[in-house]
Scaffold this motif. Structure first.
Motif, PDB file in Angstrom:
ATOM      1  N   VAL B  84      77.472  10.437 100.154  1.00 49.99           N
ATOM      2  CA  VAL B  84      76.286   9.847 100.788  1.00 49.99           C
ATOM      3  C   VAL B  84      76.656   9.398 102.194  1.00 49.99           C
ATOM      4  N   TYR B  85      75.944   9.853 103.177  1.00 49.41           N
ATOM      5  CA  TYR B  85      76.092   9.327 104.532  1.00 49.41           C
ATOM      6  C   TYR B  85      74.780   9.545 105.265  1.00 49.41           C
ATOM      7  N   GLU B  86      74.516   8.638 106.196  1.00 52.07           N
ATOM      8  CA  GLU B  86      73.261   8.749 106.934  1.00 52.07           C
ATOM      9  C   GLU B  86      73.520   9.586 108.174  1.00 52.07           C
ATOM     10  N   ASP B  87      72.991  10.782 108.190  1.00 49.52           N
ATOM     11  CA  ASP B  87      73.281  11.687 109.306  1.00 49.52           C
ATOM     12  C   ASP B  87      72.374  11.384 110.496  1.00 49.52           C
ATOM     13  N   GLU B  88      72.658  12.027 111.617  1.00 51.75           N
ATOM     14  CA  GLU B  88      71.817  11.883 112.802  1.00 51.75           C
ATOM     15  C   GLU B  88      71.082  13.193 113.056  1.00 51.75           C
ATOM     16  N   TYR B  89      69.853  13.067 113.459  1.00 51.49           N
ATOM     17  CA  TYR B  89      69.065  14.246 113.827  1.00 51.49           C
ATOM     18  C   TYR B  89      68.649  14.086 115.276  1.00 51.49           C
ATOM     19  N   TYR B 296      91.447  12.264 116.937  1.00 47.02           N
ATOM     20  CA  TYR B 296      91.191  13.251 115.889  1.00 47.02           C
ATOM     21  C   TYR B 296      89.886  13.953 116.243  1.00 47.02           C
ATOM     22  N   LEU B 297      89.556  14.998 115.499  1.00 48.47           N
ATOM     23  CA  LEU B 297      88.357  15.788 115.807  1.00 48.47           C
ATOM     24  C   LEU B 297      87.254  15.439 114.803  1.00 48.47           C
ATOM     25  N   TYR B 298      86.124  14.989 115.320  1.00 50.37           N
ATOM     26  CA  TYR B 298      85.046  14.510 114.448  1.00 50.37           C
ATOM     27  C   TYR B 298      83.780  15.333 114.590  1.00 50.37           C
ATOM     28  N   ASN B 299      83.103  15.551 113.470  1.00 50.73           N
ATOM     29  CA  ASN B 299      81.695  15.929 113.497  1.00 50.73           C
ATOM     30  C   ASN B 299      80.905  14.647 113.176  1.00 50.73           C
ATOM     31  N   ILE B 300      79.609  14.740 113.080  1.00 50.75           N
ATOM     32  CA  ILE B 300      78.813  13.519 112.884  1.00 50.75           C
ATOM     33  C   ILE B 300      79.157  12.845 111.549  1.00 50.75           C
ATOM     34  N   LYS B 301      79.268  13.657 110.483  1.00 44.31           N
ATOM     35  CA  LYS B 301      79.529  13.079 109.161  1.00 44.31           C
ATOM     36  C   LYS B 301      80.827  12.286 109.147  1.00 44.31           C
ATOM     37  N   ALA B 303      82.538  11.119 111.641  1.00 46.52           N
ATOM     38  CA  ALA B 303      82.497   9.992 112.572  1.00 46.52           C
ATOM     39  C   ALA B 303      81.778   8.804 111.938  1.00 46.52           C
ATOM     40  N   LYS B 304      80.655   9.101 111.278  1.00 44.42           N
ATOM     41  CA  LYS B 304      79.872   8.027 110.630  1.00 44.42           C
ATOM     42  C   LYS B 304      80.700   7.287 109.580  1.00 44.42           C
ATOM     43  N   LEU B 305      81.505   8.054 108.842  1.00 42.82           N
ATOM     44  CA  LEU B 305      82.277   7.451 107.744  1.00 42.82           C
ATOM     45  C   LEU B 305      83.310   6.446 108.249  1.00 42.82           C
ATOM     46  N   VAL B 306      83.730   6.571 109.517  1.00 44.87           N
ATOM     47  CA  VAL B 306      84.710   5.618 110.050  1.00 44.87           C
ATOM     48  C   VAL B 306      84.162   4.855 111.258  1.00 44.87           C
ATOM     49  N   ASN B 307      82.824   4.857 111.368  1.00 49.55           N
ATOM     50  CA  ASN B 307      82.156   4.083 112.407  1.00 49.55           C
ATOM     51  C   ASN B 307      82.562   4.498 113.832  1.00 49.55           C
TER      52      ASN B 307
END
Lengths: 457, 425
Positions: B84-89, B296-301, B303-307
């Motif tokens: 579960v994570y709140e994605d961005e659109y 590190y290399l982040y996508n939105i998911k 990145a969200k998980l570690v703020n």
């Protein structure tokens, strides 16, 4: 895609004088369930449908593919393709009656409940984590692939077929004092969930967990040329790479294989009988018909060290003036089919495993292997060893780190010194000109008298 | 089903957000052997990567068609995944006009490739000269239920050449590949001459002893090493504890001479992208600075998980575009002179992607190359195995050349001189 449409497209494809044309229409679905961190993290899906059209003229293959399936676009891409051919030999095509070669599946992917799939993945996770406290991660995957296809060509052939693949993969990660290791296992079949009858989850997961823990204490060693023993199963990647690819018509026909001129010649020791069999029931690399609509076959490639057959697809059979043998395969409509392996294995022999071990003063015992690759033009090949142990004075000892094996096809086949009777076949993927396809490879335990081993010093 | 109908159907089924990445690719390629066409391929395809939210859960789907089954699949996946994570659109982004599609044909290049066969005919030892050319145009468009419609495109040409030599019944080969955004910049004849020269030198191979050597990693081998940072630095691998670079930010891991950047914004490089597949704007950024990992290399998911914020690496999986080692000042010739005596590793062959182990950093790679004596290539070497790990390899860097060249959209490197690396033979 109906019969009239297909005939119309084939007629268009022949309108500038091609010798032959073929249409491959496909719908496929891939679902990949992935459990990580004890959660069903993702369900990756890929849904595709599309069409591939091949024409041939004077031994040259021209291919186009599209997934924009409007009549207008299909005619447009065909017209672009046929500009490559300019001859007056036009032909109107009519197709024969549809031949149905669809295979029945016992427990289809859609009929196996999602709850049971989740249960299996959680079971893998639980067993591994209970087995050792050094386990830091468990990845469990279920891969489902379904494809349905129609093939029509200018000989009038009009045939439909399907394939269903199921694969279960588990990887266990361990860590101790900043050292990290992994061990994996998998089972795959060209069937539905009846595959589970052959998968002892408890036993397999406990086994790989113990190995992943033991690998943390693996020791560096100095590489060099030495004898090795390859355990049954995926060790056969050595035959897949060392000679399987070099026996495919895709390399043999244009004479870019080291085996191009070796039919009926001795290329290996008498211990080597290599078979490629696309008909083994439900094996991961099997199918009823190949991706050119021809029935798959059992082909003896090497018999007692002598090359008896190449793997020949339809296009190359004309080029080589020889019979095709049902091995035209492709990943999807995006690729033109060409000769590929299916289930390739070394036939069992009579040697005893204990005699092999006793005969080695200093060498390597390869328990599990991963991938490999080959340059068919030179025969140079390599493959990675996931789990390897030192053999010293006829005894198997501790695990070794970072072992890889390299060699040359023509040399290594003459180094196969002993072959046991414990044949095992395992599933994998093979990537080549016509994409990445399911294949199995298999062998009994064998002893190679000399091969170059790379190790971490 | 068009986008408007698809979005409407999604809304009816209570899918609250939906975003589609549409990737259109047109490609033509040809392969010739000894001046004759072996195969010709056209490719005209469209793929959709759909991100959708249902009951506050986001999932992704890959498909090449849009219909009600895809909507049902979105709902099925949202109901059955645990993550579960709140994605961005994307919203409030000015729409970018779609560029005109580039139309091309490769007839001229086929003729150039046919003419290259004259070089083969000059040398009796050359058994086969295989050439390959491809031209690709692709357009990536993001369209979503918030009215966003943006696109970025790329145009790429690739030329490959392999020379196979038959010498006393044994076969050896040498090949090269170049990638360019402008086919006029590809010097077909120059590369053919260079490959033939090296292939002929590679006819005779010496067996080297198993020990540590000073080496040069040719630019394409070094590029493969750079590519391995995609897995190792992926925030997903880090979070799941399956990378050897976990907890290694800002630590002195490699030589201070090592600087790696990612620059998808440079239009001359083949991995040019204005934004990633999630619509995050790409930017030039430091990945490794003076041997220390900067990010590190982040996508939105992830990145969200570690703020944190996405680093613009959200493609089909987490990945880079135009990630490369910053070149030094020495030419290839000067780098060889600096090496003086050692091994020039010209090429490699992997074992199905496991030769570079991202979990513990171990490297066990089949290598092909030349013996270097007094700063010059002397003769080929028998295929060997380079065994090291990512930490040792990139700590022992002595010099970095100036010859940065792209052979992939993901990564690139100049050639590198490295001391004391084990090679088994």
């Amino acid at each position: 895609m109906n019969k009239e449409q297909l005939a119309k497209y084939l007629t268009t494809a022949m309108s500038t004088g091609a010798d032959f044309a073929e249409i491959y229409y496909e719908e496929r679905k891939i679902v990949d369930y992935r459990l990580i961190d004890s959660k069903l993290d993702t369900i990756d899906t890929k849904n595709e449908k599309g069409i591939g059209i091949r024409i041939t003229k004077d031994e040259v293959s021209y291919y186009t593919s599209t997934d924009i399936l409007t009549d207008e676009n299909i005619i447009k891409v065909i017209n672009k393709l046929i500009k490559n051919v300019n001859s007056s030999n036009k032909k109107t095509i009519s197709l024969k009656k549809l031949v149905d070669k669809t295979k029945n599946v016992v427990i289809s992917h859609d009929n196996y409940p999602i709850e049971k799939k989740k249960e299996l993945l959680h079971k893998i996770d639980n067993i591994a984590r209970k087995e050792s406290k050094l386990v830091t991660q468990v990845v469990g995957r279920i891969l489902e692939m379904d494809k349905n296809f129609i093939i029509a060509n200018t000989t009038g052939k009009y045939i439909k077929g399907n394939n269903v693949w199921t694969r279960i993969i588990a990887s266990v990660y361990t860590e101790k004092e900043a050292k990290k290791e992994r061990e994996s296992t998998n089972i795959g079949a060209s069937s539905g969930y009846e595959i589970l009858e052959k998968f002892n989850v408890e036993e397999e997961i406990k086994k790989i967990t113990r190995t992943a823990v033991e690998k943390l204490d693996a020791i560096n060693f100095k590489g060099g040329e030495m004898p090795v023993i390859l355990c049954p199963g995926f060790g056969a990647v050595i035959f897949h790479e060392a000679c399987g690819h070099g026996l495919e018509a895709t390399s043999v026909a244009p004479h870019v294989s080291v085996f191009s001129d070796d039919l009926e010649k001795i290329v290996a020791t008498k211990k080597v009988t290599l078979i490629d069999d696309g008909t083994i029931e439900n094996a991961w690399g099997s199918s009823v018909i190949d991706d050119e609509g021809n029935e798959t076959k059992k082909n003896v490639l090497i018999e007692k060290g002598i090359i008896k057959n190449y793997l020949v697809d339809q296009f190359n059979s004309k080029k080589m003036n020889t019979k095709l043998n049902g091995c035209g395969r492709r990943e999807s409509y995006k690729f033109s089919a060409t000769s590929r392996m299916s289930n390739t294995y070394l036939a069992p022999g009579n040697d005893k495993v204990e005699d092999m071990i006793k005969s080695i003063d200093y060498g390597v015992y390869c328990e599990s292997m991963s991938g490999g690759s080959v340059n068919p033009a030179t025969g140079d090949f390599n493959f990675s060893v996931e789990t390897a142990r030192l053999i010293e004075k006829g005894e198997i000892k501790h695990l070794l780190r970072g072992v890889a094996l390299i060699g040359n096809s023509k040399d290594i086949l003459k180094q196969v010194e002993m072959v046991s009777d414990d044949l095992k076949i395992e599933a994998g993927f093979c990537g080549s000109k016509s994409g990445t396809i399911p294949v199995t490879i298999g062998q009994p335990t064998i002893k190679i008298s000399k091969i170059l081993v790379g190790g971490m010093e | 089903m068009n986008y408007i109908e698809f979005f409407k159907l999604a809304k009816e089924k209570n899918i609250s957000n939906i975003q589609i990445v549409e990737k259109k690719t047109t490609d033509s390629s040809v392969e010739l052997i000894n001046g004759k066409i072996e195969s010709y391929n056209d490719y005209d395809n469209i793929d959709y990567e759909i991100k959708a939210e249902y009951n506050k859960k986001t999932v992704k789907i890959h498909t090449n068609y849009l219909d009600k089954n895809i909507i049902n699949l979105i709902i099925f996946k949202c109901k059955n995944t645990d993550s579960v994570y709140e994605d961005e659109y994307l919203k409030n982004i000015a729409n970018i006009e779609k560029n005109e599609e580039i139309e091309f044909d490769i007839t001229k290049e086929i003729e150039i490739l046919k003419n290259l066969d004259s070089y083969r005919k000059k040398y009796k030892d050359i058994d086969k000269l295989t050439t390959y050319f491809s031209e690709t145009y692709s357009n990536t468009r993001i369209i979503n239920s918030n009215g966003v419609d943006i696109s970025t495109d790329s145009h790429l040409c690739a030329f490959m050449i392999e020379v196979i030599i038959k010498n006393k019944g044994k076969y050896t080969s040498y090949d090269e590949k170049v990638l360019s955004t402008d086919k006029k910049e590809i010097d077909f004849e120059k590369l053919t001459k260079e490959v033939i020269e090296k292939a002929l030198l590679n006819r005779h191979k010496e067996k080297i002893e198993t020990r540590k050597y000073n080496i040069i990693l040719d630019k394409r081998v070094a590029s493969r090493i750079v590519n391995s940072f995609n897995d190792m630095l992926s925030a997903s691998s880090i979070r799941n504890k399956i990378s050897c670079l976990e907890d290694k930010l800002e630590k002195q891991l490699f030589s201070t001479k090592l600087n790696i950047i990612e620059d998808p914004t440079n239009k001359k490089y083949p991995g040019y992208r204005l934004f990633d597949n999630e619509g995050t704007k790409t930017e030039k950024k430091s990945i490794i600075n003076k041997g220390k990992i900067k990010t590190y290399l982040y996508n939105i998911k992830e990145a969200k998980l570690v703020n944190k914020k996405s680093t613009g690496n959200g493609y089909e999986s987490i990945s880079t575009r135009n990630m490369y080692i910053i070149p030094g000042k020495l030419s290839e010739k000067e780098l060889l002179e600096k090496l003086d005596n050692g091994i020039y590793i010209a090429d490699y062959m992997e074992s199905g992607g496991t030769s570079i182990n991202s979990i513990n950093g171990d490297i066990s790679l089949q290598i092909f190359g030349f013996l270097v004596e007094n700063g010059k290539l002397k003769t080929g070497i028998e295929p060997s195995i380079m065994t090291t790990n990512i930490f040792e390899l990139l700590t022992n860097i002595e010099e970095i050349a100036s010859n940065l060249q792209f052979t992939s959209t993901i990564s690139a490197s100049p050639s590198i001189l490295i001391r004391d690396i084990s090679i088994a033979r």
